[in-house]
Design an enzyme around this catalytic site. Structure first.
Site, mmCIF file in Angstrom:
data_model
loop_
_atom_site.group_PDB
_atom_site.id
_atom_site.type_symbol
_atom_site.label_atom_id
_atom_site.label_comp_id
_atom_site.label_asym_id
_atom_site.label_seq_id
_atom_site.Cartn_x
_atom_site.Cartn_y
_atom_site.Cartn_z
ATOM 1 N N LEU A 1 0.834 -1.203 0.000
ATOM 2 C CA LEU A 1 0.000 0.000 0.000
ATOM 3 C C LEU A 1 0.871 1.255 0.000
ATOM 4 O O LEU A 1 2.058 1.191 0.336
ATOM 5 C CB LEU A 1 -0.923 -0.040 1.233
ATOM 6 N N PRO A 2 0.296 2.406 -0.376
ATOM 7 C CA PRO A 2 1.127 3.594 -0.580
ATOM 8 C C PRO A 2 1.935 4.039 0.650
ATOM 9 O O PRO A 2 3.118 4.355 0.538
ATOM 10 C CB PRO A 2 0.116 4.675 -0.985
ATOM 11 N N THR B 1 6.468 0.520 1.845
ATOM 12 C CA THR B 1 7.488 1.329 2.530
ATOM 13 C C THR B 1 6.734 2.199 3.520
ATOM 14 O O THR B 1 6.004 3.112 3.123
ATOM 15 C CB THR B 1 8.280 2.193 1.523
ATOM 16 N N LYS C 1 14.713 -0.405 4.912
ATOM 17 C CA LYS C 1 14.217 0.088 3.619
ATOM 18 C C LYS C 1 14.376 1.612 3.516
ATOM 19 O O LYS C 1 14.766 2.146 2.476
ATOM 20 C CB LYS C 1 12.751 -0.324 3.458
ATOM 21 N N LYS D 1 7.766 10.857 -0.225
ATOM 22 C CA LYS D 1 7.259 10.236 1.009
ATOM 23 C C LYS D 1 8.373 9.468 1.718
ATOM 24 O O LYS D 1 8.549 9.550 2.927
ATOM 25 C CB LYS D 1 6.099 9.301 0.671
HETATM 26 P P1 NAD Z 1 0.865 2.095 -6.317
HETATM 27 O O1 NAD Z 1 0.248 3.413 -6.007
HETATM 28 O O2 NAD Z 1 1.110 1.723 -7.745
HETATM 29 O O3 NAD Z 1 -0.015 0.902 -5.659
HETATM 30 C C1 NAD Z 1 -0.758 1.038 -4.487
HETATM 31 C C2 NAD Z 1 -2.057 0.258 -4.674
HETATM 32 O O4 NAD Z 1 -2.800 0.321 -3.449
HETATM 33 C C3 NAD Z 1 -2.951 0.838 -5.773
HETATM 34 O O5 NAD Z 1 -3.339 -0.196 -6.665
HETATM 35 C C4 NAD Z 1 -4.152 1.389 -5.017
HETATM 36 O O6 NAD Z 1 -5.361 1.321 -5.748
HETATM 37 C C5 NAD Z 1 -4.170 0.487 -3.789
HETATM 38 N N1 NAD Z 1 -4.868 1.059 -2.641
HETATM 39 C C6 NAD Z 1 -4.778 2.322 -2.156
HETATM 40 N N2 NAD Z 1 -5.553 2.451 -1.058
HETATM 41 C C7 NAD Z 1 -6.132 1.232 -0.845
HETATM 42 C C8 NAD Z 1 -7.026 0.729 0.135
HETATM 43 N N3 NAD Z 1 -7.486 1.504 1.117
HETATM 44 N N4 NAD Z 1 -7.415 -0.555 0.050
HETATM 45 C C9 NAD Z 1 -6.955 -1.363 -0.952
HETATM 46 N N5 NAD Z 1 -6.096 -0.935 -1.912
HETATM 47 C C10 NAD Z 1 -5.701 0.349 -1.856
HETATM 48 O O7 NAD Z 1 2.234 2.048 -5.486
HETATM 49 P P2 NAD Z 1 3.499 1.067 -5.716
HETATM 50 O O8 NAD Z 1 4.492 1.749 -6.570
HETATM 51 O O9 NAD Z 1 3.008 -0.284 -6.068
HETATM 52 O O10 NAD Z 1 4.094 1.062 -4.242
HETATM 53 C C11 NAD Z 1 3.470 0.336 -3.185
HETATM 54 C C12 NAD Z 1 4.379 0.440 -1.966
HETATM 55 O O11 NAD Z 1 5.662 -0.150 -2.284
HETATM 56 C C13 NAD Z 1 4.651 1.876 -1.532
HETATM 57 O O12 NAD Z 1 4.719 1.928 -0.140
HETATM 58 C C14 NAD Z 1 5.990 2.189 -2.172
HETATM 59 O O13 NAD Z 1 6.692 3.204 -1.481
HETATM 60 C C15 NAD Z 1 6.671 0.822 -2.061
HETATM 61 N N6 NAD Z 1 7.746 0.572 -3.028
HETATM 62 C C16 NAD Z 1 7.566 0.876 -4.351
HETATM 63 C C17 NAD Z 1 8.608 0.621 -5.241
HETATM 64 C C18 NAD Z 1 8.475 0.942 -6.713
HETATM 65 O O14 NAD Z 1 9.467 0.838 -7.447
HETATM 66 N N7 NAD Z 1 7.300 1.313 -7.189
HETATM 67 C C19 NAD Z 1 9.792 0.044 -4.805
HETATM 68 C C20 NAD Z 1 9.928 -0.289 -3.471
HETATM 69 C C21 NAD Z 1 8.891 -0.019 -2.593
#
Ligand code: NAD
Length: 305
Positions: free
Chosen positions: A64-65, A95, A170, A239
């Site tokens: 999740l975000p 994260t 992380k 963030k």
């Molecule tokens: P993203 O925004 O693409 O995905 C988040 C998902 O959560 C979305 O599909 C959204 O619809 C869903 N969501 C939001 N609120 C919700 C709720 N209340 N209930 C159910 N689903 C809900 O983000 P991401 O890039 O996939 O990143 C996810 C996490 O991983 C973050 O914390 C980010 O910091 C971490 N992260 C991302 C990366 C990267 O390269 N993208 C790398 C390492 C860590």
């Protein structure tokens, strides 16, 4: 309940790719996302609610975000805490703020549920290949028992310590990622304005002391107009830097190097690129430097990493 069914909540850029790897490995995944189309796109079965995910799965994964969303999914009136049962395992792959993670760990422990924090690294490209690096905090025996879940998504798993240690690790890593990406973006814009051949500049950096993840893995594509869209956005990078600052303040560490990435990724969002991959920070710096682009704009692609 089937002990081999996994629950997955949050199937965005990372969660969707991880789910696809789990499904391809033959596991049954019940997914919940506020956008059900993302669950279908990842090949998982769509769950109608968090309660359904929890009741059908022994292990529930979250991607999740941020902590605010994690807390809503965990502590909300129809959330995980309200429906979980003794013996379940919840793994937070987001994260998130380590202080929030440790508090939630305590709430789950009162219900006999193990809450494991697992920071992920490697970006969209590694998530796609099932080759992420995991940095994990939590009970060692529980982490061992999760080997079948981690195998399809990760090539390296590091147990870092008790609850919060994974998310802390992380944040430390991503701060370095943010510093090197923002600094390399600035250097590449300077190289362009100096009239240097950018491929040759990268060859020099990669053979010299300036080498870093961005010079090795990001800019060789960006200079050809491929920003590797699908990875961490500029807003999520901001963030992460703010979470890092919170963590080092809690630890009593003097932080002298956060202003560069805070300003750079803040600028990316302010100029309207915040929902695009954090690699677009180079365009924000380019805008402020006279409209510089590293590549021929006709060649820009949205190709995914
Ligand atoms: P993203 O925004 O693409 O995905 C988040 C998902 O959560 C979305 O599909 C959204 O619809 C869903 N969501 C939001 N609120 C919700 C709720 N209340 N209930 C159910 N689903 C809900 O983000 P991401 O890039 O996939 O990143 C996810 C996490 O991983 C973050 O914390 C980010 O910091 C971490 N992260 C991302 C990366 C990267 O390269 N993208 C790398 C390492 C860590």
């Amino acid at each position: 309940m089937d002990n081999t069914t996994l629950g997955f909540i949050g199937l965005g850029n990372m969660g969707g790719r991880m789910t696809r790897c789990l499904v391809d490995a033959g596991l049954k995944v019940l997914g919940y996302d506020t956008d059900p189309g993302r669950v279908r796109a990842a090949g998982a079965t769509v769950a109608g609610s968090i309660a359904e995910v929890v009741s059908e799965s022994a292990v529930v994964l979250l991607s999740l975000p941020d902590s605010k969303v994690v807390e809503a999914v965990v502590e909300g009136p129809h959330g995980l805490l309200a429906h979980c049962r003794q013996g379940q395992i919840v793994v937070d792959l987001s994260t998130a703020a380590a202080s929030s993670t440790m508090r939630l760990h305590g709430l789950f422990a009162e219900r006999g549920v193990q809450y494991v924090d697992a920071g992920i690294s490697g970006g969209a490209a590694a998530a796609q290949k099932g080759a992420l690096t995991l940095m994990v905090g939590g009970d060692a025996a529980t982490v061992d028992a999760l080997a079948w879940v981690f195998k399809p998504i990760a090539s390296k798993v590091f147990l870092m310590g008790e609850s919060g240690a994974g998310h802390t690790t992380k944040l430390l890593n991503n701060f370095l990622n943010a510093v090197s990406l923002a600094a390399t973006a600035e250097v590449m814009v300077a190289g362009k304005k100096a009239g240097l051949d950018l491929h040759r500049l990268l060859d020099v950096l990669n053979a010299s002391s300036g080498v870093n993840f961005a010079t090795l893995n990001r800019f060789p594509h960006i200079v050809d107009g491929n920003y590797l869209e699908g990875g961490l956005t500029g807003k999520l990078m901001s963030k992460d830097v703010v979470l890092y600052l919170d963590r080092v303040r809690e630890l009593g560490v003097a932080s002298l190097n956060a202003s560069g990435p805070l300003a750079s990724f803040g600028l990316q969002t302010a100029l309207g690129y915040g929902d695009l991959i954090s690699n677009r920070v180079v365009d924000a710096i380019g805008d402020m430097s006279g409209g510089v682009r590293l590549h021929d704009t006709a060649n820009t692609t949205g190709e995914k990493a």
